[in-house]
Write a protein that holds these residues in place. Structure first.
Motif, PDB file in Angstrom:
ATOM      1  N   ALA A 253      45.091 -16.612  -6.484  1.00 19.37           N
ATOM      2  CA  ALA A 253      45.016 -16.453  -5.039  1.00 19.37           C
ATOM      3  C   ALA A 253      45.816 -15.252  -4.583  1.00 19.37           C
ATOM      4  CB  ALA A 253      45.523 -17.719  -4.351  1.00 19.37           C
ATOM      5  N   VAL A 254      47.032 -15.115  -5.144  1.00 19.17           N
ATOM      6  CA  VAL A 254      47.893 -14.007  -4.756  1.00 19.17           C
ATOM      7  C   VAL A 254      47.293 -12.673  -5.158  1.00 19.17           C
ATOM      8  CG1 VAL A 254      50.131 -12.918  -5.162  1.00 19.17           C
ATOM      9  CG2 VAL A 254      49.988 -15.377  -4.831  1.00 19.17           C
ATOM     10  N   MET A 255      46.692 -12.638  -6.350  1.00 19.38           N
ATOM     11  CA  MET A 255      46.162 -11.384  -6.873  1.00 19.38           C
ATOM     12  C   MET A 255      44.742 -11.084  -6.402  1.00 19.38           C
ATOM     13  SD  MET A 255      47.445 -11.717 -10.796  1.00 19.38           S
ATOM     14  CE  MET A 255      46.676 -10.177 -11.224  1.00 19.38           C
ATOM     15  N   MET A 256      44.156 -12.019  -5.619  1.00 19.70           N
ATOM     16  CA  MET A 256      42.794 -11.842  -5.125  1.00 19.70           C
ATOM     17  C   MET A 256      41.800 -11.720  -6.274  1.00 19.70           C
ATOM     18  SD  MET A 256      43.256 -12.035  -1.910  1.00 19.70           S
ATOM     19  CE  MET A 256      41.694 -11.494  -1.216  1.00 19.70           C
ATOM     20  N   ILE A 257      42.056 -12.480  -7.358  1.00 21.39           N
ATOM     21  CA  ILE A 257      41.162 -12.463  -8.503  1.00 21.39           C
ATOM     22  C   ILE A 257      40.158 -13.595  -8.336  1.00 21.39           C
ATOM     23  CG2 ILE A 257      40.979 -12.757 -11.008  1.00 21.39           C
ATOM     24  CD1 ILE A 257      43.787 -11.675 -11.220  1.00 21.39           C
ATOM     25  N   PRO A 258      38.866 -13.313  -8.347  1.00 22.41           N
ATOM     26  CA  PRO A 258      37.870 -14.360  -8.144  1.00 22.41           C
ATOM     27  C   PRO A 258      37.839 -15.347  -9.296  1.00 22.41           C
ATOM     28  CG  PRO A 258      36.821 -12.334  -8.852  1.00 22.41           C
ATOM     29  CD  PRO A 258      38.256 -11.987  -8.575  1.00 22.41           C
TER      30      PRO A 258
ATOM     31  N   GLU B 188      38.573 -20.450 -21.610  1.00 21.53           N
ATOM     32  CA  GLU B 188      37.366 -20.499 -22.424  1.00 21.53           C
ATOM     33  C   GLU B 188      37.653 -21.319 -23.671  1.00 21.53           C
ATOM     34  OE1 GLU B 188      35.211 -16.277 -21.838  1.00 21.53           O
ATOM     35  OE2 GLU B 188      37.248 -16.118 -22.631  1.00 21.53           O
ATOM     36  N   ASP B 189      36.890 -22.382 -23.844  1.00 22.33           N
ATOM     37  CA  ASP B 189      37.050 -23.247 -25.019  1.00 22.33           C
ATOM     38  C   ASP B 189      38.493 -23.705 -25.193  1.00 22.33           C
ATOM     39  OD1 ASP B 189      34.318 -22.942 -25.628  1.00 22.33           O
ATOM     40  OD2 ASP B 189      34.734 -21.072 -26.717  1.00 22.33           O
ATOM     41  N   GLY B 190      39.133 -24.037 -24.088  1.00 23.63           N
ATOM     42  CA  GLY B 190      40.494 -24.567 -24.126  1.00 23.63           C
ATOM     43  C   GLY B 190      41.587 -23.531 -24.279  1.00 23.63           C
ATOM     44  N   LYS B 191      41.223 -22.239 -24.284  1.00 20.15           N
ATOM     45  CA  LYS B 191      42.222 -21.170 -24.416  1.00 20.15           C
ATOM     46  C   LYS B 191      42.182 -20.260 -23.192  1.00 20.15           C
ATOM     47  CE  LYS B 191      42.153 -21.044 -29.471  1.00 20.15           C
ATOM     48  NZ  LYS B 191      41.950 -20.192 -30.685  1.00 20.15           N
ATOM     49  N   LEU B 192      43.329 -19.685 -22.880  1.00 22.18           N
ATOM     50  CA  LEU B 192      43.441 -18.798 -21.730  1.00 22.18           C
ATOM     51  C   LEU B 192      43.180 -17.350 -22.157  1.00 22.18           C
ATOM     52  CD1 LEU B 192      44.188 -19.053 -18.703  1.00 22.18           C
ATOM     53  CD2 LEU B 192      46.533 -18.473 -19.336  1.00 22.18           C
ATOM     54  N   HIS B 193      42.318 -16.653 -21.420  1.00 28.50           N
ATOM     55  CA  HIS B 193      42.009 -15.254 -21.685  1.00 28.50           C
ATOM     56  C   HIS B 193      42.141 -14.444 -20.409  1.00 28.50           C
ATOM     57  CE1 HIS B 193      39.773 -17.302 -25.005  1.00 28.50           C
ATOM     58  NE2 HIS B 193      40.316 -16.317 -25.700  1.00 28.50           N
ATOM     59  N   TYR B 194      42.243 -13.139 -20.579  1.00 34.15           N
ATOM     60  CA  TYR B 194      42.373 -12.255 -19.416  1.00 34.15           C
ATOM     61  C   TYR B 194      41.354 -11.124 -19.512  1.00 34.15           C
ATOM     62  CZ  TYR B 194      44.411  -9.125 -15.935  1.00 34.15           C
ATOM     63  OH  TYR B 194      44.590  -8.315 -14.852  1.00 34.15           O
ATOM     64  N   TYR B 195      40.603 -10.933 -18.414  1.00 34.24           N
ATOM     65  CA  TYR B 195      39.616  -9.854 -18.337  1.00 34.24           C
ATOM     66  C   TYR B 195      40.089  -8.811 -17.331  1.00 34.24           C
ATOM     67  CZ  TYR B 195      36.365 -12.623 -21.101  1.00 34.24           C
ATOM     68  OH  TYR B 195      35.781 -13.321 -22.129  1.00 34.24           O
ATOM     69  N   ASN B 196      39.945  -7.534 -17.693  1.00 34.91           N
ATOM     70  CA  ASN B 196      40.389  -6.466 -16.797  1.00 34.91           C
ATOM     71  C   ASN B 196      39.359  -6.199 -15.713  1.00 34.91           C
ATOM     72  OD1 ASN B 196      38.337  -4.909 -17.977  1.00 34.91           O
ATOM     73  ND2 ASN B 196      39.731  -3.839 -19.358  1.00 34.91           N
TER      74      ASN B 196
ATOM     75  N   LEU C  41      37.411  -8.105 -22.115  1.00 34.50           N
ATOM     76  CA  LEU C  41      38.446  -8.984 -22.636  1.00 34.50           C
ATOM     77  C   LEU C  41      39.629  -8.145 -23.125  1.00 34.50           C
ATOM     78  CD1 LEU C  41      39.354 -11.857 -23.527  1.00 34.50           C
ATOM     79  CD2 LEU C  41      38.290 -11.363 -25.745  1.00 34.50           C
ATOM     80  N   VAL C  42      40.822  -8.462 -22.647  1.00 35.99           N
ATOM     81  CA  VAL C  42      42.026  -7.728 -23.045  1.00 35.99           C
ATOM     82  C   VAL C  42      42.616  -8.379 -24.295  1.00 35.99           C
ATOM     83  CG1 VAL C  42      44.351  -7.021 -22.371  1.00 35.99           C
ATOM     84  CG2 VAL C  42      42.507  -7.025 -20.674  1.00 35.99           C
ATOM     85  N   THR C  43      42.942  -7.568 -25.299  1.00 34.95           N
ATOM     86  CA  THR C  43      43.556  -8.059 -26.533  1.00 34.95           C
ATOM     87  C   THR C  43      44.772  -7.193 -26.884  1.00 34.95           C
ATOM     88  OG1 THR C  43      42.171  -6.635 -27.934  1.00 34.95           O
ATOM     89  CG2 THR C  43      41.316  -8.837 -27.429  1.00 34.95           C
ATOM     90  N   ASP C  44      45.567  -7.683 -27.818  1.00 33.47           N
ATOM     91  CA  ASP C  44      46.700  -6.925 -28.362  1.00 33.47           C
ATOM     92  C   ASP C  44      47.588  -6.330 -27.275  1.00 33.47           C
ATOM     93  OD1 ASP C  44      46.075  -7.234 -31.172  1.00 33.47           O
ATOM     94  OD2 ASP C  44      44.355  -5.930 -30.785  1.00 33.47           O
ATOM     95  N   LYS C  45      48.153  -7.191 -26.458  1.00 34.56           N
ATOM     96  CA  LYS C  45      49.045  -6.758 -25.384  1.00 34.56           C
ATOM     97  C   LYS C  45      50.382  -7.478 -25.543  1.00 34.56           C
ATOM     98  CE  LYS C  45      49.394  -4.411 -21.412  1.00 34.56           C
ATOM     99  NZ  LYS C  45      49.194  -2.955 -21.348  1.00 34.56           N
ATOM    100  N   CYS C  46      51.471  -6.719 -25.677  1.00 28.62           N
ATOM    101  CA  CYS C  46      52.795  -7.328 -25.826  1.00 28.62           C
ATOM    102  C   CYS C  46      53.229  -8.033 -24.549  1.00 28.62           C
ATOM    103  CB  CYS C  46      53.839  -6.269 -26.167  1.00 28.62           C
ATOM    104  SG  CYS C  46      53.551  -5.370 -27.692  1.00 28.62           S
ATOM    105  N   VAL C  47      52.978  -7.358 -23.426  1.00 27.45           N
ATOM    106  CA  VAL C  47      53.414  -7.896 -22.138  1.00 27.45           C
ATOM    107  C   VAL C  47      52.343  -7.669 -21.084  1.00 27.45           C
ATOM    108  CG1 VAL C  47      55.152  -7.836 -20.306  1.00 27.45           C
ATOM    109  CG2 VAL C  47      55.833  -7.407 -22.677  1.00 27.45           C
ATOM    110  N   LEU C  48      51.948  -8.747 -20.426  1.00 19.63           N
ATOM    111  CA  LEU C  48      51.052  -8.692 -19.281  1.00 19.63           C
ATOM    112  C   LEU C  48      51.805  -9.295 -18.109  1.00 19.63           C
ATOM    113  CD1 LEU C  48      48.191  -8.299 -17.989  1.00 19.63           C
ATOM    114  CD2 LEU C  48      47.711 -10.654 -18.692  1.00 19.63           C
TER     115      LEU C  48
END
Length: 236
Positions: A15-20, A34-42, A47-54
């Motif tokens: 809500a804060v980030m206005m992400i639909p 997705e399938d019980g796991k949390l993912h992040y799309y830019n 799909l974002v992968t290999d990120k030390c800090v988000l």
């Protein structure tokens, strides 16, 4: 099948980030389950992968996550969350956690920060190393000052967040010699990082005083001789 994240904190973050919220199979920007796991799309729905800090805003608070090679998102917690926050402040977060050159550059920024902390003695006795790492790390990140314990702990935590096999080490260094053997010891803390079969020493406190604390092996010339808690010299 993709579905809207039900976690209260994550809903607040969206809500804060206005992400639909995701309501179909289309990969929309933001955090989704997705399938019980949390993912992040830019913003490009990739799909974002290999990120030390988000860094994301959760319940009006900056929250720090890591993303593995498969895109699974998990939250940094405790002292490691503070380490992640500090890395963001230092602009020491590589775009790709697999980019060795970029990660090393970020590690050097972290090392310099720990080495340059305002030095003060911390009169605190903590027996267990894991609790000491947590306490001294939090102290350093919140107060930006401390002794060798704090310098080593903060660097250890930032190195771990960057993906290194880093260890917080406490022991002794000689303060006086007699016939070439230590006759007086001083308590000290430093960091080791394993790279393959080799172990390297990183000493932020030695860097502060001698400008030579970055990456060397035990027994290196013009460096401390390091001793274990049982006062046995560590040679490799």
């Amino acid at each position: 099948m993709k579905k809207v994240i039900r976690l209260t904190a994550i809903i607040a973050a969206l809500a804060v980030m206005m992400i639909p919220a995701v309501k179909s199979n289309a990969a929309e920007p933001g955090l989704i389950e997705e399938d019980g796991k949390l993912h992040y799309y830019n913003e490009n729905s990739e799909l974002v992968t290999d990120k030390c800090v988000l860094e994301l805003t959760v319940d009006d608070k900056k929250t720090y996550f890591k993303i593995d090679s498969e895109g699974t998102v998990t939250e940094w917690e405790g002292a490691q969350a503070l380490a992640a926050k500090q890395l963001v402040k230092l602009k020491a977060v590589p775009e790709d956690a697999k980019d060795t050159k970029a990660v090393t550059k970020c590690l050097k920024k972290a090392f310099k920060w720990s080495a340059k902390l305002k030095f003060i003695n911390i009169n605190k006795s903590i027996k267990k190393d894991d609790k000491a790492l947590d306490y001294y790390g939090k102290y350093g990140f919140t107060k930006s000052k401390g002794d060798c314990n704090v310098q080593a702990a903060t660097f250890t935590l930032m190195a771990q967040v960057l993906g290194y096999d880093a260890r917080f080490v406490r022991g002794y260094v000689p303060q006086a010699l007699k016939n070439g053997k230590p006759s007086k010891f001083g308590a000290h803390s430093w960091v080791t990082i394993k790279s393959g079969k080799k172990t390297y020493v990183y000493d932020p406190n030695f860097e502060r005083t001698h400008k030579a604390g970055w990456k060397f092996k035990y027994g290196a010339k013009k460096h401390y001789r390091y001793f274990s808690k049982k006062k046995k010299e560590i040679k490799k």
